[in-house]
Design an enzyme around this catalytic site. Structure first.
Site, PDB file in Angstrom:
ATOM      1  N   SER A 253      34.475  51.403  31.583  1.00  0.00           N
ATOM      2  CA  SER A 253      34.663  52.934  32.405  1.00  0.00           C
ATOM      3  C   SER A 253      36.033  52.886  32.688  1.00  0.00           C
ATOM      4  CB  SER A 253      34.081  52.780  33.649  1.00  0.00           C
ATOM      5  OG  SER A 253      34.768  52.190  34.478  1.00  0.00           O
ATOM      6  N   LYS A 254      36.683  54.070  32.934  1.00  0.00           N
ATOM      7  CA  LYS A 254      38.136  54.389  33.308  1.00  0.00           C
ATOM      8  C   LYS A 254      38.770  53.201  33.886  1.00  0.00           C
ATOM      9  CE  LYS A 254      38.567  59.147  32.498  1.00  0.00           C
ATOM     10  NZ  LYS A 254      37.920  60.275  32.960  1.00  0.00           N
TER      11      LYS A 254
END
Ligand code: GLU
Length: 500
Positions: A253-254
């Protein structure tokens, strides 16, 4: 085996995620390895979330990685169109076949009713799924509801008992209990087909031999193969790629860094390095080899080499790989890639002379062995292009704040202003000559000089980089650093990264 045909089937609902690029790359490498065809199909059956920008991002991302397609929306092909929203009549025909055979049925349940019933199932500890309320509605009732104009979707009647077994090239045999599936929607109330319906029809009609896609779709596969069987379509072979995790082994994820592929271009990655990096996530050529150029990737790629266990997206490794590619590529080619990056930062003119371009290539040649990202040229290589560079704290602490340094820098400036020619050996002689005269080791002049001219304590060969800077610039920098040091302005500062 008949011809290998693989596809990448993105939904244009956002940026091209690194996971999507990974899937595309694997499907493409397999097709190229097998001498088959690679198809790009745009799955825009989500009418609400599909956008033109996203479509452009998909094209740009694939093109950046140099993944080309033999058939697709822009290049056409024997099974055109390759955009699902342009194939609605094709899906409608197949949905009608299912309605006629009784495997499809109209469902008039409203979203609120469905939610309510799902809640009850959850409360009873039953996995929520469609409860089959409309499956056997008498024909008369259906006709009445249709006549009333009541909205409906079409569902597929799944097998209720037994199991659906998928033979997956990566995961082996995977069995799904049919009772868990639930009759799923194949045509939405809006009249659009769902992903499940469209993907099955297109994979069959486009003669896809191998469906290579992310693991998250494994759970959809029993629904897909039941639909295929019901339509009398031959099943393709499946290969579900492993999940991609961050280094902490949680879903990528980010938090782990950029997930938009093109951010890596903007951060200074070379496409060939990114391609190599993505290829070795969840796949290996067998040996320990990690650096594989395109020809090697194509020659060595097999689905048998794809791992069952999750791959790790390790940015440290990506940067290392990029550095290895930067070292190996030709300076002129690299300069071409670097130019827009420099221009973006306002560090290089739009219309350079041949001489200026030759200079840039020489700079790139000198620097490329020491950089890991293209953006290193605009950060720590900044001193080649502008006077607006910073003196880092190591340079300040170790050299520039020393009492004897200002005089030494001025003396060096003096000497350099009178050397006959501006070349590596004359520069070196001047520096070593001064050290000798002062009775100090050469390092005692070299290090302060590097710190004053580049703002840093490390970098490429000092004499070579000085030769690439105009003599006046070097002299001015030496004098300026001496002056700032005398004024007490070369002490380490908190505003600059690194230890104070
Ligand atoms: N449109 C689907 C997605 O973007 C493709 C899934 C598939 O490859 O079947 O996830």
């Amino acid at each position: 085996m008949s011809e290998v045909r693989t596809r990448f089937a993105p939904s244009p609902t956002g940026n091209l995620h690194v996971g999507g690029a990974h899937t595309a790359l694997f499907a493409w490498l397999f097709a190229r390895h097998e001498g088959g065809k690679f198809i790009l199909r745009i799955e825009d059956t989500d009418e609400v979330r599909s956008t033109e920008e996203s479509l452009a991002a998909i094209y740009n991302g694939l093109k950046w990685l140099e993944i080309d397609w033999d058939e697709g929306p822009d290049v056409g092909g024997p099974f055109a169109p390759y955009v699902q929203s342009e194939r609605l009549n094709i899906y409608a025909e197949q949905i009608d076949r299912l309605l006629d055979s009784g495997r499809g049925y109209r469902c008039f349940c409203t979203p609120e009713e469905l939610d309510e019933r799902r809640e009850i199932m959850r409360a009873r500890g039953i996995p929520p799924r469609y409860d089959g309320r409309c499956v056997d509605l008498p024909d008369e009732q259906v006709q009445t509801l249709l006549a009333e104009g009541k909205p409906y979707c079409v569902r597929f009647r799944v097998e209720e008992t037994g199991a659906t077994v998928i033979r997956d090239i990566v995961r082996g045999e995977v069995s799904f209990a049919n009772e868990l599936l639930g009759d799923f929607v194949i045509r939405k109330t809006s009249g659009y087909p769902t992903y499940h319906m469209a993907v099955v029809v297109d994979d069959y009609l486009m003669q896809i031999s191998h469906v290579i896609r992310a693991e998250e779709h494994l759970a959809n596969t029993p629904s897909h193969v039941q639909l295929m069987d019901a339509l009398g379509f031959e099943r393709p072979l499946y290969a579900h790629l492993p999940l991609i995790l961050g280094p902490d082994k949680t879903k990528l994820s980010k938090r782990h860094g950029a997930v938009n592929l093109l951010d890596y271009r903007d951060q200074g990655f070379l496409p060939e390095a990114m391609r190599n990096f993505l290829a070795i996530i969840g796949w290996s050529a067998g040996a320990e080899q990690e650096i594989l150029d395109l020809d090697e990737l194509i020659a060595k790629f097999t689905l048998e080499g794809v791992s069952k266990s999750p791959g790790v997206f390790d940015l440290e490794k990506a940067a290392w790989l990029n550095g290895e590619y930067l070292k190996a590529v030709d300076a002129e080619y690299l300069t071409g890639i670097l130019l827009p990056v420099l221009r973006e930062e306002g560090l290089f003119q739009d219309d350079p002379s041949d001489e200026r371009m030759a200079w840039l290539i020489a700079v790139v040649d000198l620097m490329k062995g020491r950089t890991r990202l293209l953006t290193d040229f605009t950060t720590w290589g900044r001193y080649f292009f502008t006077e607006e560079f910073i003196f880092d704290n190591k340079a300040r602490k170790k050299w520039l704040s020393r009492e004897d340094v200002p005089n030494r820098l001025d003396a060096l400036a003096e000497r350099l202003s009178v050397v006959e020619s501006w070349a590596v050996d004359t520069i070196e002689q001047a520096i070593r000559g001064l050290a000798e005269e002062l009775g100090v080791g050469a390092g005692q002049v070299i290090h302060p000089c590097r710190s004053a001219v580049t703002g840093q304590t490390v970098g490429p060969s000092l004499f070579h980089l000085m030769e690439l800077l105009p003599r006046d610039t070097v002299i001015a920098r030496l004098r300026k650093a001496a002056e700032l040091a005398r004024a007490g302005q070369m002490e380490p500062v908190a505003s600059v990264d690194g230890d104070v």
